[in-house]
Design a protein around this motif. Sequence first.
Motif, PDB file in Angstrom:
ATOM      1  N   VAL A   1       0.607  -1.216   0.037  1.00 35.15           N
ATOM      2  CA  VAL A   1      -0.164   0.022  -0.062  1.00 35.15           C
ATOM      3  C   VAL A   1       1.014   1.281   0.030  1.00 35.15           C
ATOM      4  CG1 VAL A   1      -1.814  -1.242   1.309  1.00 35.15           C
ATOM      5  CG2 VAL A   1       0.019   0.102   2.538  1.00 35.15           C
ATOM      6  N   ASN A   2       0.241   2.231  -0.355  1.00 32.78           N
ATOM      7  CA  ASN A   2       0.949   3.541  -0.197  1.00 32.78           C
ATOM      8  C   ASN A   2       1.124   3.999   1.119  1.00 32.78           C
ATOM      9  OD1 ASN A   2       1.159   6.829   0.025  1.00 32.78           O
ATOM     10  ND2 ASN A   2       1.085   6.412  -2.354  1.00 32.78           N
ATOM     11  N   ILE A   3       2.326   4.565   1.455  1.00 29.75           N
ATOM     12  CA  ILE A   3       2.483   4.931   2.809  1.00 29.75           C
ATOM     13  C   ILE A   3       1.344   5.876   3.658  1.00 29.75           C
ATOM     14  CG2 ILE A   3       4.033   6.970   2.631  1.00 29.75           C
ATOM     15  CD1 ILE A   3       5.736   6.007   4.903  1.00 29.75           C
ATOM     16  N   ARG A   4       0.672   6.457   2.650  1.00 31.47           N
ATOM     17  CA  ARG A   4      -0.454   7.597   3.318  1.00 31.47           C
ATOM     18  C   ARG A   4      -1.529   6.588   3.874  1.00 31.47           C
ATOM     19  NH1 ARG A   4      -0.940  11.176  -2.031  1.00 31.47           N
ATOM     20  NH2 ARG A   4      -0.558   9.285  -2.958  1.00 31.47           N
ATOM     21  N   MET A   5      -1.493   5.414   3.339  1.00 34.46           N
ATOM     22  CA  MET A   5      -2.707   4.660   3.791  1.00 34.46           C
ATOM     23  C   MET A   5      -2.685   4.391   5.147  1.00 34.46           C
ATOM     24  SD  MET A   5      -4.723   4.299   1.241  1.00 34.46           S
ATOM     25  CE  MET A   5      -5.930   3.034   1.500  1.00 34.46           C
ATOM     26  N   ILE A   6      -1.325   3.964   5.714  1.00 34.10           N
ATOM     27  CA  ILE A   6      -1.375   3.749   7.061  1.00 34.10           C
ATOM     28  C   ILE A   6      -1.678   5.097   7.968  1.00 34.10           C
ATOM     29  CG2 ILE A   6       0.234   3.437   8.746  1.00 34.10           C
ATOM     30  CD1 ILE A   6       2.010   1.825   6.762  1.00 34.10           C
ATOM     31  N   TYR A   7      -1.495   6.153   7.533  1.00 38.15           N
ATOM     32  CA  TYR A   7      -2.034   7.125   8.505  1.00 38.15           C
ATOM     33  C   TYR A   7      -3.427   7.704   8.229  1.00 38.15           C
ATOM     34  CZ  TYR A   7       3.130   8.403   9.054  1.00 38.15           C
ATOM     35  OH  TYR A   7       4.393   8.385   9.387  1.00 38.15           O
ATOM     36  N   HIS A   8      -3.768   7.137   7.076  1.00 38.26           N
ATOM     37  CA  HIS A   8      -5.406   7.176   6.789  1.00 38.26           C
ATOM     38  C   HIS A   8      -5.967   6.281   7.734  1.00 38.26           C
ATOM     39  CE1 HIS A   8      -9.280   7.592   4.963  1.00 38.26           C
ATOM     40  NE2 HIS A   8      -9.210   6.249   4.598  1.00 38.26           N
ATOM     41  N   TYR A   9      -5.571   5.116   8.016  1.00 40.68           N
ATOM     42  CA  TYR A   9      -6.363   4.050   8.636  1.00 40.68           C
ATOM     43  C   TYR A   9      -5.960   4.033  10.302  1.00 40.68           C
ATOM     44  CZ  TYR A   9      -7.971   1.589   4.356  1.00 40.68           C
ATOM     45  OH  TYR A   9      -8.421   1.435   3.212  1.00 40.68           O
ATOM     46  N   PHE A  10      -4.725   4.497  10.507  1.00 44.51           N
ATOM     47  CA  PHE A  10      -4.306   4.379  11.941  1.00 44.51           C
ATOM     48  C   PHE A  10      -3.862   5.786  12.494  1.00 44.51           C
ATOM     49  CE2 PHE A  10      -3.700   0.352   9.738  1.00 44.51           C
ATOM     50  CZ  PHE A  10      -4.342  -0.531  10.723  1.00 44.51           C
ATOM     51  N   GLY A  11      -3.605   6.645  11.665  1.00 45.84           N
ATOM     52  CA  GLY A  11      -3.224   7.959  12.227  1.00 45.84           C
ATOM     53  C   GLY A  11      -1.808   8.103  12.549  1.00 45.84           C
ATOM     54  N   GLY A  12      -0.846   7.206  12.212  1.00 45.72           N
ATOM     55  CA  GLY A  12       0.468   7.151  12.485  1.00 45.72           C
ATOM     56  C   GLY A  12       1.122   5.881  13.124  1.00 45.72           C
ATOM     57  N   LYS A  13       2.494   6.031  12.997  1.00 39.36           N
ATOM     58  CA  LYS A  13       3.044   4.804  13.584  1.00 39.36           C
ATOM     59  C   LYS A  13       2.888   4.434  15.008  1.00 39.36           C
ATOM     60  CE  LYS A  13       7.705   3.467  14.239  1.00 39.36           C
ATOM     61  NZ  LYS A  13       9.248   3.623  14.189  1.00 39.36           N
ATOM     62  N   GLU A  14       3.023   5.299  15.856  1.00 47.09           N
ATOM     63  CA  GLU A  14       2.699   5.201  17.385  1.00 47.09           C
ATOM     64  C   GLU A  14       1.181   4.556  17.561  1.00 47.09           C
ATOM     65  OE1 GLU A  14       3.204   7.807  21.217  1.00 47.09           O
ATOM     66  OE2 GLU A  14       5.068   7.491  19.892  1.00 47.09           O
ATOM     67  N   ALA A  15       0.269   5.460  16.957  1.00 45.30           N
ATOM     68  CA  ALA A  15      -1.125   4.965  17.213  1.00 45.30           C
ATOM     69  C   ALA A  15      -1.355   3.378  16.456  1.00 45.30           C
ATOM     70  CB  ALA A  15      -2.180   5.890  16.121  1.00 45.30           C
ATOM     71  N   LEU A  16      -0.674   3.277  15.518  1.00 44.93           N
ATOM     72  CA  LEU A  16      -0.921   1.800  15.002  1.00 44.93           C
ATOM     73  C   LEU A  16      -0.099   0.739  15.910  1.00 44.93           C
ATOM     74  CD1 LEU A  16      -1.280  -0.435  12.914  1.00 44.93           C
ATOM     75  CD2 LEU A  16       0.936   0.511  11.724  1.00 44.93           C
ATOM     76  N   TYR A  17       0.971   1.119  16.599  1.00 44.03           N
ATOM     77  CA  TYR A  17       1.709   0.410  17.324  1.00 44.03           C
ATOM     78  C   TYR A  17       0.766   0.179  18.683  1.00 44.03           C
ATOM     79  CZ  TYR A  17       5.323  -0.852  21.221  1.00 44.03           C
ATOM     80  OH  TYR A  17       5.734  -1.507  22.073  1.00 44.03           O
ATOM     81  N   LEU A  18       0.199   1.105  19.233  1.00 49.19           N
ATOM     82  CA  LEU A  18      -0.705   0.954  20.335  1.00 49.19           C
ATOM     83  C   LEU A  18      -1.888   0.139  20.063  1.00 49.19           C
ATOM     84  CD1 LEU A  18      -1.778   1.699  23.429  1.00 49.19           C
ATOM     85  CD2 LEU A  18      -2.634   3.826  22.361  1.00 49.19           C
ATOM     86  N   GLU A  19      -2.497   0.353  19.088  1.00 50.76           N
ATOM     87  CA  GLU A  19      -3.566  -0.528  18.357  1.00 50.76           C
ATOM     88  C   GLU A  19      -3.293  -2.119  18.517  1.00 50.76           C
ATOM     89  OE1 GLU A  19      -6.867  -1.141  14.943  1.00 50.76           O
ATOM     90  OE2 GLU A  19      -6.269   0.997  15.566  1.00 50.76           O
TER      91      GLU A  19
END
Length: 228
Positions: A58-76
């Motif tokens: 996926v495009n890196i922007r999709m990660i920010y779109h779905y999760f809000g960023g690296k740390e938010a994804l890690y917390l999830e």
Amino acid sequence: MKRASARSTSAASTAPTTQRQKLAAATRQRIFKIAIAEFSDKGLSGARVETIASRSKVNIRMIYHYFGGKEALYLEVLEFVLGRLREAELKLKLDVDQIEPVTAIVQLYDFIEGHFAAHPELSKLLSFENLNRARVMKRSSAIPEMSSPVLSLLRTVIARGEDDGSLRKDMDPLHLYVALVSLCSFHKSNAFTLSRIFNTDMLATQWQEDHKAQAHEMVRAFVSAGAS
């Protein structure tokens, strides 16, 4: 005819949205699965969003779109792996309520031991988070709430065992749970270093089975009535 045409038009307009939703959900799930592997292998600081995006195709922007960023994804990810353990533990409730208290506690040990064996990413993520003094985990209000049901379950078993005389008196549910997790996880999470130190393959099936049998004896000896 007009009414049928209207229904067809409506179906045509909603179908793409539904399909997009399915694709979006599948994409999000794919990213999340890759993120679990990346964070458990490298921790928050070592994992790279670019790598997660590349492996997820996926495009890196999709990660920010779905999760809000690296740390938010890690917390999830942290909330998910701990939530999965708690959810599975609570499925034991009906079984635990039907068997005698000492066996119930041993059965809880067996479940936790099996869960850590089947999900090595759990130990890895907890190790990384401990190194960082639970900095990200402190942001979660969900994680502390997850512990209440399993402690309540243990509290019920302990009370039942005290009433029927099968368990020692005044055991603390939290101390007991931490002891069970320690017996389940330490020899797995430190197997490589311990194997090297003692020149013994502690990941060998037979060694793991022998250790589990010893743990059963230790748990039974500790929780049974009359234990010092």
